[in-house]
Design a protein around this motif. Structure first.
Motif, PDB file in Angstrom:
ATOM      1  N   PHE A   1       0.822  -1.213   0.000  1.00 49.65           N
ATOM      2  CA  PHE A   1       0.000   0.000   0.000  1.00 49.65           C
ATOM      3  C   PHE A   1       0.856   1.263   0.000  1.00 49.65           C
ATOM      4  O   PHE A   1       0.316   2.368  -0.004  1.00 49.65           O
ATOM      5  CB  PHE A   1      -0.947   0.008   1.202  1.00 49.65           C
TER       6      PHE A   1
ATOM      7  N   ILE B   1       8.968   5.036  -2.957  1.00 49.76           N
ATOM      8  CA  ILE B   1       9.672   6.110  -2.235  1.00 49.76           C
ATOM      9  C   ILE B   1       9.155   6.211  -0.796  1.00 49.76           C
ATOM     10  O   ILE B   1       9.935   6.465   0.139  1.00 49.76           O
ATOM     11  CB  ILE B   1       9.563   7.475  -2.981  1.00 49.76           C
ATOM     12  N   GLN B   2       7.848   6.002  -0.613  1.00 46.18           N
ATOM     13  CA  GLN B   2       7.303   6.033   0.760  1.00 46.18           C
ATOM     14  C   GLN B   2       7.906   4.902   1.587  1.00 46.18           C
ATOM     15  O   GLN B   2       8.239   5.092   2.759  1.00 46.18           O
ATOM     16  CB  GLN B   2       5.777   5.874   0.725  1.00 46.18           C
ATOM     17  N   PHE B   3       8.053   3.739   0.969  1.00 41.50           N
ATOM     18  CA  PHE B   3       8.632   2.599   1.682  1.00 41.50           C
ATOM     19  C   PHE B   3      10.077   2.893   2.089  1.00 41.50           C
ATOM     20  O   PHE B   3      10.472   2.676   3.240  1.00 41.50           O
ATOM     21  CB  PHE B   3       8.561   1.348   0.802  1.00 41.50           C
TER      22      PHE B   3
ATOM     23  N   ASN C   1      11.533   5.749   2.433  1.00 36.01           N
ATOM     24  CA  ASN C   1      11.561   6.815   3.443  1.00 36.01           C
ATOM     25  C   ASN C   1      11.185   6.260   4.815  1.00 36.01           C
ATOM     26  O   ASN C   1      11.756   6.648   5.839  1.00 36.01           O
ATOM     27  CB  ASN C   1      10.599   7.930   3.021  1.00 36.01           C
TER      28      ASN C   1
ATOM     29  N   ALA D   1      14.582   3.903 -10.469  1.00 35.15           N
ATOM     30  CA  ALA D   1      14.287   5.286 -10.065  1.00 35.15           C
ATOM     31  C   ALA D   1      12.948   5.778 -10.618  1.00 35.15           C
ATOM     32  O   ALA D   1      12.191   6.461  -9.912  1.00 35.15           O
ATOM     33  CB  ALA D   1      15.424   6.204 -10.505  1.00 35.15           C
ATOM     34  N   ASP D   2      12.636   5.431 -11.860  1.00 39.98           N
ATOM     35  CA  ASP D   2      11.399   5.929 -12.477  1.00 39.98           C
ATOM     36  C   ASP D   2      10.142   5.327 -11.861  1.00 39.98           C
ATOM     37  O   ASP D   2       9.039   5.833 -12.057  1.00 39.98           O
ATOM     38  CB  ASP D   2      11.402   5.604 -13.982  1.00 39.98           C
TER      39      ASP D   2
ATOM     40  N   GLY E   1       7.618   6.196  -7.660  1.00 38.20           N
ATOM     41  CA  GLY E   1       6.347   6.853  -7.338  1.00 38.20           C
ATOM     42  C   GLY E   1       5.151   5.913  -7.441  1.00 38.20           C
ATOM     43  O   GLY E   1       4.041   6.280  -7.077  1.00 38.20           O
ATOM     44  N   SER E   2       5.372   4.698  -7.918  1.00 38.73           N
ATOM     45  CA  SER E   2       4.255   3.748  -8.065  1.00 38.73           C
ATOM     46  C   SER E   2       4.087   2.905  -6.801  1.00 38.73           C
ATOM     47  O   SER E   2       5.053   2.706  -6.044  1.00 38.73           O
ATOM     48  CB  SER E   2       4.520   2.791  -9.231  1.00 38.73           C
TER      49      SER E   2
ATOM     50  N   GLY F   1       2.542  -2.551  -4.695  1.00 34.56           N
ATOM     51  CA  GLY F   1       1.608  -3.586  -5.141  1.00 34.56           C
ATOM     52  C   GLY F   1       1.636  -3.810  -6.650  1.00 34.56           C
ATOM     53  O   GLY F   1       1.236  -4.865  -7.131  1.00 34.56           O
ATOM     54  N   THR F   2       2.104  -2.800  -7.382  1.00 31.99           N
ATOM     55  CA  THR F   2       2.144  -2.934  -8.847  1.00 31.99           C
ATOM     56  C   THR F   2       3.502  -3.454  -9.334  1.00 31.99           C
ATOM     57  O   THR F   2       3.688  -3.650 -10.522  1.00 31.99           O
ATOM     58  CB  THR F   2       1.882  -1.571  -9.527  1.00 31.99           C
TER      59      THR F   2
END
Lengths: 524, 243
Positions: B93, B97-99, B101, B128-129, B132-133, B136-137
């Motif tokens: 979920f 990047i959130q992970f 961080n 790197a690209d 932002g996804s 899960g994808t």
């Protein structure tokens, strides 16, 4: 050879109930844990039975014994319907073993049939838990004949089917319609609540416009529930009191037809819906942005909030009590409180009783809102990642309890403030309501995470099942229900002292669980 | 003398009374070591790695990481360790990047350092690209790369990996070996399980072979294999032990 859908159902039930593990496991710790779980479920069951019998006796004493079966059919159906909408597409689609199951040589209808049957059996367990003791009271009061026994048995067995099929269908449609959107999970949650509120509001407006002002009267409650909210239950009544034998068969037929129609229709579109639900927006190039740093505890709490809104089934089942508190506050803002006067309740002289009853209600609703009770289980296979982090188990557990505490505090405060303003509550009433919120919230949050650490279920296939049916959720919800209803009922009779005792109990329990959490160790 | 980073003494893990998953295992991993841990399925590799990572309690023995006991001071041990399981079940979920961080927050990596390291490793593993996804994808390999970047963010003294090369594309596997060597040059130690004996033979300076929970052979790769290939030695050791 047994039908394939039945084999699939068996495997699902083994996973859901943990019976398979219990039978094969040689681990004594796991056996102890399972026995503890069964004992806890037994206690919860006894509490439910106690309240169901109390309600049934109340009906009989008011001369409403004959309508008990249809009332219970309507009440349990409404609850099954609400939870089925809240589960949404999770019943059929958001399951971890979906790809594996779809790769098996089974027709889509067999897969859907097995999934629906699994959901039906869990709901039937709840219906029987309430329905059986009520039926015993009904037969004891009204007498038992072969026809009445057959009618009641048929009603109990078939009543979950219609609300389950309709709720699951609506939930699936909502899921499919919002599938391609960026914030689909949050949107699904909001739409589910909005839809449920719309149905309830429409039903209540119907019943209030029909002139039943006395809301405390059980007869009025029956009229609202069976007459407006769940009319199919009237068919049962026609058989039991009107002598129309076809009524119960019509009820059972309607229920079975709804389930069959669900399987046939959804089976036709299953692949298309599944593909739409599993489609992900194409990856967009990530542009580097400023990164915000946080403390380890802050990061854990933020992760818990993200987890909560990541799955509508978890969100809606997890914070259903808080949603009800917010809806209650909105309702109170516009409600005509003169009905209280008509019921002989004075806002001024009965303030202590009202405040105490409200405090009990706040405790009850807080207990219905406990995402902490499933937060640890929902770590699932990623728990190894979390447990290997350089933070203590206590910090992890407190972070998991934080959303429950914060959401309940916010929703409870809103309801308490609106209630106190609308009822012109004196200072003592204000204090009691607010103190109840701020003591019940940590108590529920800490109890939820403690019981989850004691009875974790990491091998789930659907998040919604954990958030709705797992042992810690049931223990916390029903315990708070017991305390809340007792506090509300006795508080209405005896005033402030009852609510003060309930608050002190909540404070003591919060302290106890805070202490116990220090001793918990987290292992894979 | 090399500084020991990981010391395992008499580690015993019992799941059921009938079987010891790990039985009196003793080994030491020093700074600069790339230590390969090989054995058949069910030999006790994952159990050992989990016990070292502090997520699985054990009955007997002692594990120390950088001088701290896993039993009595688990948080200090975890602070200098990174653990990547065989199947990285990350938080689906969260975005990549959130992970990352989140992991950086957990290990208290300074803000500037984390940005720099995320950028460096994300570019290195060519992900790197996609940061932002939502995770899960991601494909299995992308999840593996994300887990690896997360493990490298705090520059751990000890990296524990369970089958790290499974799911990685050849280029990413090559980059990972480069990173391993870089970290070891800086004084970190790597302890990983693998079934790919060829990789173990070329990459590791030390090897341990485990069977039925017991250590069968361990030491310098050159010493363990002698003049034979590691594959031959592995099969011979298992066969000898079975006789």
């Amino acid at each position: 050879m047994r039908a394939k859908w039945a084999l699939l159902l068996k495997v699902q039930l083994l996973g859901l109930t943990g019976i398979g593990k219990l039978r094969r496991s040689a681990d004594p710790k796991m056996r102890r844990r399972t026995v503890g779980f069964l004992a806890a479920i037994g206690v919860v069951g006894l509490i439910v039975v106690f309240y169901a019998v109390l309600l049934a006796i109340g009906y009989c004493e008011q001369g409403l014994g004959p309508v008990l079966p249809s009332f219970i059919a309507a009440l349990t159906s409404l609850i099954v319907f609400a939870f089925s909408i809240f589960q949404g597409g999770a019943i059929l689609f958001s399951v971890k073993d979906r790809d594996f199951v779809l790769s098996l040589p089974l027709s889509r209808r067999a897969v859907i049939g097995a999934r629906l049957a699994c959901s039906y059996l869990t709901n039937l367990f709840f219906v029987l838990l309430v329905g059986l003791p009520v039926s015993v009271v009904y037969f004891a009061h009204e007498g038992i004949t072969a026809a009445s026994f057959f009618t009641v048995a048929l009603v109990l067995l078939t009543s979950p089917l219609l609300p389950l099929a309709v709720g699951a269908a609506l939930g699936t449609i909502l899921s499919a319609l919002t599938a391609g959107l960026r914030h689909k999970n949050l949107l699904q949650s909001i739409l589910s609540v909005a839809f449920f509120v719309a149905v309830m509001a429409a039903s209540f407006s119907l019943s209030f416009s029909s002139g039943s002002a006395d809301a405390i009267d059980l007869s009025a409650m029956y009229d609202i529930l069976v007459g407006s909210i769940y009319p199919p239950a009237v068919l049962v009544q026609w058989t039991l009191t009107g002598g129309k034998v076809w009524g119960v068969f019509a009820f059972a037929g309607l229920s079975l037809a709804a389930a069959a129609a669900f399987i046939l229709i959804v089976g036709r579109f299953y692949d298309r819906i599944a593909a739409r639900l599993s489609a992900h927006p194409s990856g967009r190039g990530y542009k580097r942005k400023e990164i915000r740093a946080a403390s380890a505890f802050g990061a854990l709490v933020a992760k818990e909030f993200r987890r909560l809104i990541s799955c509508p089934g978890y969100f809606l089942n997890g914070i259903s009590g808080s949603i009800l508190m917010v809806l209650g506050a909105v309702f109170l803002l516009f409600a005509d409180l003169s009905a209280l006067d008509q019921a002989g309740i004075s806002l001024q002289s009965d303030a202590p009783k009202l405040a105490s009853a409200a405090a009990g209600a706040l405790i009850l609703l807080t207990g219905l809102s406990c995402p902490a009770a499933s937060a640890l289980s929902l770590e699932g296979n990623s728990r190894g990642l979390l447990f290997s982090m350089p933070v203590s188990a206590r910090k992890i557990l407190l972070a998991k309890a934080a959303p429950t505490f914060l959401i309940n505090c916010a929703a409870g405060t809103l309801l308490a403030v609106v209630f106190c303003i609308r009822t012109a509550m004196p200072a003592a009433g204000w204090a009691l309501c607010l103190v109840s919120v701020f003591l019940a919230s940590p108590c529920v949050a800490l109890a939820g995470i403690y019981f989850n650490a004691k009875f974790p279920k990491y091998d789930w296939t659907s998040e919604t099942q954990v958030a709705k049916n797992s042992a810690p959720v049931m223990i916390v919800s029903f315990s708070a229900m017991l305390l809340g209803i007792a506090a509300a009922g006795l508080g209405f009779l005896y005033g402030y002292p009852v609510a003060i005792v309930a608050d002190l109990l909540a404070a003591a329990l919060a302290g106890l669980f805070f202490f116990l959490i220090r001793k918990v160790k987290l292992n894979v | 003398m090399e500084k020991p980073i990981l010391e395992i003494e008499g580690l015993t893990k019992i799941y059921t009374k009938a079987k010891r998953a790990v039985d009196g295992l003793t080994l030491t991993v020093c700074a600069g070591d790339i230590y390969g841990f090989i054995g058949q399925n069910g030999a006790g590799k994952t159990t050992t790695l989990r016990a070292v990572a502090g997520i699985l309690p054990f009955e007997e023995g002692e594990i120390r990481i950088d001088g701290h006991s896993v039993r009595s001071d688990p948080v200090a041990c975890k602070q200098v360790t990174a653990y990547i399981p065989d199947n990285p079940d990350l938080y689906e979920f969260l975005t990549g990047i959130q992970f990352l961080n989140f992991i950086a927050d957990m290990f208290g990596v300074e803000k500037n350092l984390r940005s720099e390291r995320i950028e460096r490793y994300a570019n290195l593993f060519r992900i790197a690209d996609d940061l932002g996804s939502l995770i899960g994808t991601y494909s299995h390999g992308m999840k593996q790369k994300t887990a690896l970047i997360g493990a490298l963010l705090h520059e751990p003294k000890l990296i524990l990996l369970d089958e790290p090369f499974v799911g990685l594309d050849p280029e990413a596997a090559f980059r990972l070996k480069q990173v391993f060597r870089e970290l070891c040059d800086k004084g970190s130690a790597i302890f990983f399980s693998t079934h790919v004996l060829d990789v173990a033979e070329k990459l590791c300076n030390k090897i341990a072979i485990i069977k039925g929970g017991r250590l069968i052979a361990s030491g310098d790769t050159q010493t363990v294999r002698g003049d034979e290939s590691l594959e031959q030695v592995f099969l011979e050791v298992l066969a000898d032990d079975a006789r």
